[in-house]
Design an enzyme around this catalytic site. Structure first.
Site, PDB file in Angstrom:
ATOM      1  N   LYS A 124       0.843  -1.184   0.000  1.00 22.85           N
ATOM      2  CA  LYS A 124       0.000   0.000   0.000  1.00 22.85           C
ATOM      3  C   LYS A 124       0.885   1.242   0.000  1.00 22.85           C
ATOM      4  O   LYS A 124       1.925   1.283   0.655  1.00 22.85           O
ATOM      5  CB  LYS A 124      -0.898  -0.032   1.239  1.00 22.85           C
ATOM      6  CG  LYS A 124      -1.941   1.075   1.324  1.00 22.85           C
ATOM      7  CD  LYS A 124      -2.802   0.858   2.562  1.00 22.85           C
ATOM      8  CE  LYS A 124      -3.881   1.916   2.722  1.00 22.85           C
ATOM      9  NZ  LYS A 124      -4.731   1.654   3.909  1.00 22.85           N
ATOM     10  N   SER A 182      -9.682   1.877   2.468  1.00 21.27           N
ATOM     11  CA  SER A 182      -8.472   2.488   1.921  1.00 21.27           C
ATOM     12  C   SER A 182      -7.411   1.509   1.452  1.00 21.27           C
ATOM     13  O   SER A 182      -6.547   1.880   0.666  1.00 21.27           O
ATOM     14  CB  SER A 182      -7.870   3.470   2.933  1.00 21.27           C
ATOM     15  OG  SER A 182      -7.146   2.820   3.938  1.00 21.27           O
ATOM     16  N   SER A 234     -10.108  -0.863   7.154  1.00 23.20           N
ATOM     17  CA  SER A 234      -9.415  -0.662   5.883  1.00 23.20           C
ATOM     18  C   SER A 234      -8.650  -1.874   5.369  1.00 23.20           C
ATOM     19  O   SER A 234      -8.114  -1.828   4.269  1.00 23.20           O
ATOM     20  CB  SER A 234      -8.470   0.532   5.993  1.00 23.20           C
ATOM     21  OG  SER A 234      -9.213   1.710   6.123  1.00 23.20           O
TER      22      SER A 234
END
Length: 536
Positions: free
Chosen positions: A116, A197, A221
């Site tokens: 990420k 996210s 998330s």
């Protein structure tokens, strides 16, 4: 100051946005769907770490060929998905170096993984949280998790898209949207939200753009995008995985964890990530609690004799599709030998969904953590939250065309004292731990709780943002406790996951239960890449 209600997601939570605004770049503002791509399955699709390592060990495969395979899939398929924000230009050279080593370092040797875009890497990639303000930021050293993956022999394939600033940019939910990466799309239906996210990592794993990857969670998330994309997401106990070199959100809640197509692969990654991190004081608490090999807890009959509770209040009833899938999953648990206590409600469930103390903690920690990160990060970029807000206003044509930064602005405006913060954090912990998760586990002598992770993914909405019905993440988020989402089924082709939740440091138990359920249910299937104009 007037009281500002904090909803289940927390209006400010970095890493807690549950919806999306489909931004495809300034020249594509009116685009309804991306162009067709070659999404045909390939010969290595759906293979896990163990199967790929077996092929490497007997000479049928090497790291270079495997890395090329995923780079090719990213080139062909990612234009549909916008899951990968940046490819590592040195991925193939990393793979060559690993192939040249005479002995494999372990199960991850030569395995391509994605990170990420909150995870710092000291290479030619950027670390930007999806924001234009951090374009060009190249840290001097790897984040602890990135360094541990490289040391284990993993190939860092690239960085994945996310909700910008991990969801903290806007009060409106915009899952998977960032100014730098555009809008991530759900591979099961391209007009659907990828949810939360860590969406880019979940979509990349689901679409076989990598073997597995790393996400982060503040509230939902990891587990929510895992649910929406029919993959496995592990949100560890806060402190189990060190967060040094990861752009922060709410440190009392932030976790870094694996996202993969199977529980086994997630367990392999988790064993690589854990351990005390000199850059993260919270990780000191993990001494004596972490394991280097979590696969030893995986047993196909791991549900036999387990006691599992079903908290109905709050976590059922918001989606009849999710409820139906969860009921089938509960039947599977019983059939596999578990004792199911139903209902087994969390006593404070309703309180946890609307806590003013949650708002206080989020606002206080975000402001402090983000100001500290911006002040210390190398390069030419905003050095404070106030400067970041000013930068976004100056670049509103790209940063704020569809998404407002009212989330960041509210954090900047709110001002809580340290005493208010300490009292609020204690309230969050008391209600979510001793009077919440731990209370119900103790009352019914339970190993874990299970509930639907969230409902089927909503449609991406350019104008209003995606809708959100409900979910399971808040108790574990506020407590800092672990949760695992596993694929549980489909509603009209849209994925829904099942969450296993437990007390602090209960990852071995949760992985055992999740693996046994996965083996008994076997519901995951490949994405369909259905266009926006087809069906539900």
């Amino acid at each position: 100051m007037d009281r500002i209600d904090a909803t289940r997601r927390g209006v400010l939570s970095l890493g807690a946005a549950a919806a999306a605004t489909p931004w495809l770049g300034a020249s594509h503002a009116n685009a309804q769907a991306p162009a067709p791509a070659d999404t045909a399955p390939g010969p290595l699709d759906e293979l896990g770490i163990t199967e790929l390592r077996e092929r490497m060990d007997d000479g049928r495969l090497d790291a270079v060929r495997l890395t090329r395979y995923y780079l090719d899939r990213i080139e062909r398929i990612d234009p549909l998905l916008h899951a990968v924000i940046e490819v590592n230009p040195d991925a193939l050279s990393e793979a060559r170096r690993l192939d040249a080593e005479r002995q494999p370092r372990g199960p991850l040797h030569g395995i391509p993984v994605v990170l990420k875009d909150l995870v710092e890497t000291a290479d030619r990639m950027h670390t930007t949280a999806g924001a234009l303000a951090l374009e060009g930021l190249r840290p001097a050293r790897d984040a602890t998790v990135a360094a541990r993956l490289r040391a284990a022999g993993a190939v860092v394939l690239g960085k994945t898209n996310l909700s910008e600033w991990a969801g903290g940019l806007s009060l409106t939910h915009h899952a998977g949207w960032s100014a730098r990466g555009g809008q991530t799309r759900n591979p099961y239906k391209l007009d659907r939200s990828p949810n939360e996210s860590s969406s880019g990592t979940a979509v990349a794993a689901a679409a076989n753009l990598c073997v597995a990857g790393i996400g982060t969670e503040t509230n939902g998330s990891i587990i929510d995008p895992a649910s929406a994309n029919s993959v496995v997401g592990v949100k560890p106990t806060v402190g189990l995985v060190g967060r040094g070199g990861v752009i922060p959100g709410v440190p009392s809640q932030d976790s870094v964890g694996p996202i993969a197509r199977t529980v086994r692969d997630a367990a392999i990654l988790l064993g690589t990530l854990v351990g005390v991190d000199a850059r993260d004081p919270a990780s000191e608490a993990s001494r004596g609690h972490f394991h280097r090999d979590y696969t030893r807890f995986l047993h196909a009959d791991g549900l036999r004799g387990a006691r599992i509770g079903v908290p109905r209040t709050v976590y059922f009833g918001y989606s009849h599709h999710a409820d139906e899938i969860a009921e089938r999953a509960i039947a599977t648990l019983r059939a596999a030998g578990a004792t199911v206590v139903d209902p087994a409600d969390i006593p404070t469930a309703e309180q946890l969904e609307d806590l003013h103390s949650s708002l206080v903690v989020q606002a206080y920690e975000i402001k402090k953590a983000l100001n500290a990160y911006l002040a210390g990060a190398p390069g030419d970029h905003p050095r404070t939250l106030a400067e970041l807000i000013a930068f976004n206003r100056a670049h509103a044509d790209r940063e704020l065309r569809y998404v407002q930064q009212d989330g960041l602005e509210m954090v900047q405006q709110l001002d809580f004292s340290e005493r208010e913060y300490r009292e609020a954090l204690a309230t969050n912990h008391r209600l979510s731990r001793a009077e919440g998760i731990d209370a119900v586990l103790r009352k019914f002598r339970l190993d874990a709780l299970v509930m639907p992770t969230t409902g089927p993914p909503a449609k991406i909405d350019l104008v209003l943002g995606d809708s959100y019905g409900g979910g399971a993440s808040t108790p574990a988020a506020l407590a800092g406790y672990p949760a695992i989402s596993v694929p549980a089924g489909f509603a009209f082709g849209l994925p829904v996951g099942l969450t296993f939740m437990g007390t602090a440091w209960s990852e071995p138990t949760l992985l055992r239960l999740a693996y046994a359920y996965e083996q008994a249910s076997r519901v995951r299937r490949r994405p369909t890449y259905r266009p926006a104009d087809v069906g539900f």
